[in-house]
Design a protein around this motif. Structure first.
Motif, short mmCIF file in Angstrom:
data_model
loop_
_atom_site.label_atom_id
_atom_site.label_comp_id
_atom_site.label_asym_id
_atom_site.label_seq_id
_atom_site.Cartn_x
_atom_site.Cartn_y
_atom_site.Cartn_z
N HIS A 53 -2.54 -3.82 15.49
CA HIS A 53 -1.99 -3.48 14.18
C HIS A 53 -3.12 -2.99 13.28
O HIS A 53 -4.24 -3.51 13.33
N ASN A 55 -4.07 -2.25 9.19
CA ASN A 55 -3.74 -2.56 7.82
C ASN A 55 -3.74 -1.27 6.98
O ASN A 55 -4.57 -0.40 7.20
N ASP A 134 -0.11 -9.84 13.71
CA ASP A 134 0.36 -9.02 12.59
C ASP A 134 0.20 -9.74 11.26
O ASP A 134 -0.17 -9.13 10.25
N GLU A 135 0.45 -11.04 11.25
CA GLU A 135 0.27 -11.80 10.02
C GLU A 135 -1.21 -11.87 9.63
O GLU A 135 -1.56 -11.80 8.45
N ALA A 138 -2.17 -8.63 8.06
CA ALA A 138 -1.59 -8.55 6.71
C ALA A 138 -2.41 -9.36 5.70
O ALA A 138 -2.37 -9.08 4.50
N GLY A 169 1.73 -6.81 -1.58
CA GLY A 169 0.97 -7.57 -0.59
C GLY A 169 0.14 -8.67 -1.21
O GLY A 169 0.20 -9.83 -0.78
N ILE A 305 5.44 -9.16 5.13
CA ILE A 305 5.33 -7.87 5.80
C ILE A 305 6.65 -7.13 5.57
O ILE A 305 7.66 -7.43 6.18
N ARG A 308 7.01 -1.69 8.62
CA ARG A 308 6.09 -1.38 9.69
C ARG A 308 6.39 0.02 10.19
O ARG A 308 7.54 0.45 10.20
N LYS A 329 3.47 -6.14 2.44
CA LYS A 329 2.44 -5.43 3.20
C LYS A 329 3.05 -4.38 4.10
O LYS A 329 4.13 -4.57 4.66
N THR A 330 2.33 -3.26 4.24
CA THR A 330 2.73 -2.19 5.16
C THR A 330 1.74 -2.17 6.31
O THR A 330 0.51 -2.10 6.10
N LEU A 331 2.25 -2.21 7.54
CA LEU A 331 1.40 -2.20 8.72
C LEU A 331 1.70 -1.01 9.60
O LEU A 331 2.85 -0.53 9.65
#
Length: 335
Positions: A53, A55, A134-135, A138, A169, A305, A308, A329-331
């Motif tokens: 992932h 950021n 993923d966390e 983020a 975020g 999140i 995505r 948040k955008t991943l």
């Protein structure tokens, strides 16, 4: 194949290619174009990360557009300053036992929007057991920032804390951390969709700052505030400042409005308000990130999140952020 020149970047593995996003000129989101790139190879003191992932931060959208920022970017390059994944190779002078470790890392300003990237081994931070990658990604930048800000303004039990951009975020983490500090939290966000998320994060009051009477709504409910965490800037920051009681504290961390807070030091002194400007050494910043990851692994902090995008749609991700159509948040999902 003729590869774009990329001065100062890692050694390339001959013949091996990976998927990446190229920035060949500054401009709108459409200048982020998928394409092949040579595989990087770790040099002395470096590690290779298979990226799961990447950021995305607001400042990366500004850098892509050619605005000044903390990094000097000269196209062509692969953008991206934060990644999470697994170390798959190490350079000389690096402990081979790091291979296979799940890590998050800053990249130094470029190289993150790709299947693989090389970073200094000292830049990596191990992801605690039980915390999803993923966390962790983020929380890489936002968790550090939120943890630092809560400490900088010295949130105390019973404080009335107003968090702007509270569905973003950083803001969504600030709400949670202030609640954990036993403060009374007023979450302020733009638009009903974002405002509706705030009670679930622990906000006692959720207010839409797009409504002209939003500040009066806050004053009617709590009488004023003790702390302002300003993530919007502009007129919203000014209205939030006017809500502060004598002895209050205010810190700015973002400019969702497009401009920083207009509040001057003289205005703050006249109101007996402290404008907090954190000055944190690099080693302390790393400690804040590690604390945020540990808190999340312990179930005490949850990154929001909101959306995505696959790697190839990095342009769409930037466009959504600039349109202020995102929450949390955008991943970029790479693997």
């Amino acid at each position: 194949m003729d590869w774009p020149e990329w001065a100062g970047q890692p050694i390339w593995a001959e013949g091996a290619v990976m998927r990446a996003i190229w920035l060949r000129e500054f401009g709108g989101p459409e200048v982020l174009v998928p394409g092949p790139a040579p595989d990087p190879v770790p040099g002395p003191g470096q590690v290779l990360i298979d990226v799961a992932h990447a950021n995305i931060t607001f400042i990366e959208t500004q850098l892509r557009a050619g605005h000044p920022g903390p990094f000097r970017l000269t196209p062509p390059l692969i953008p991206g300053n934060g990644v999470g994944g697994v170390i798959t190779a190490v350079g000389s002078d690096v402990d081979p036992a790091l291979t296979g470790q799940r890590v998050v890392s800053a990249t130094g300003g470029s190289g993150g929007y790709a299947e693989r990237t090389v970073v200094d081994a000292s830049a990596t931070i191990a992801v605690p057991a039980g915390l999803a990658l993923d966390e962790a990604v983020a929380l890489l930048a936002d968790g550090r920032t939120a943890t630092m800000l809560i400490e900088a303004v010295d949130v105390r039990p019973g404080d009335r804390v107003l968090v702007e951009a509270a569905a973003g975020g950083v803001g969504s983490l600030l709400v949670q951390l202030a609640v954990r500090a036993r403060a009374r939290v007023i979450g302020v966000a733009g638009g009903r969709r974002k405002v509706d998320l705030l009670p679930g994060l622990g906000a006692e009051l959720a207010v839409d700052y797009l409504l002209p009477e939003w500040a009066e709504q806050v004053r009617a409910a709590v009488g004023g505030v003790d702390v302002v965490l300003d993530g919007v800037g502009g007129s919203v920051a000014r209205a939030a400042f006017d809500l502060l009681s004598p002895g209050g504290r205010m810190v700015s961390f973002g400019l969702a409005s497009g401009e920083w807070s207009p509040v001057s030091a003289d205005a703050a002194t006249a109101r007996q308000v402290t404008l907090v400007r954190p000055d944190v050494p690099p080693d302390r910043l790393r400690a804040y990130t590690e604390q945020a990851l540990a808190d999340a692994a312990a179930g005490q902090l949850r990154p929001l999140i909101g959306q995505r995008f696959p790697l190839e749609r990095a342009a769409d991700a930037h466009a959504a952020i600039e349109a202020r159509a995102t929450v949390g948040k955008t991943l970029l999902d790479v693997a």
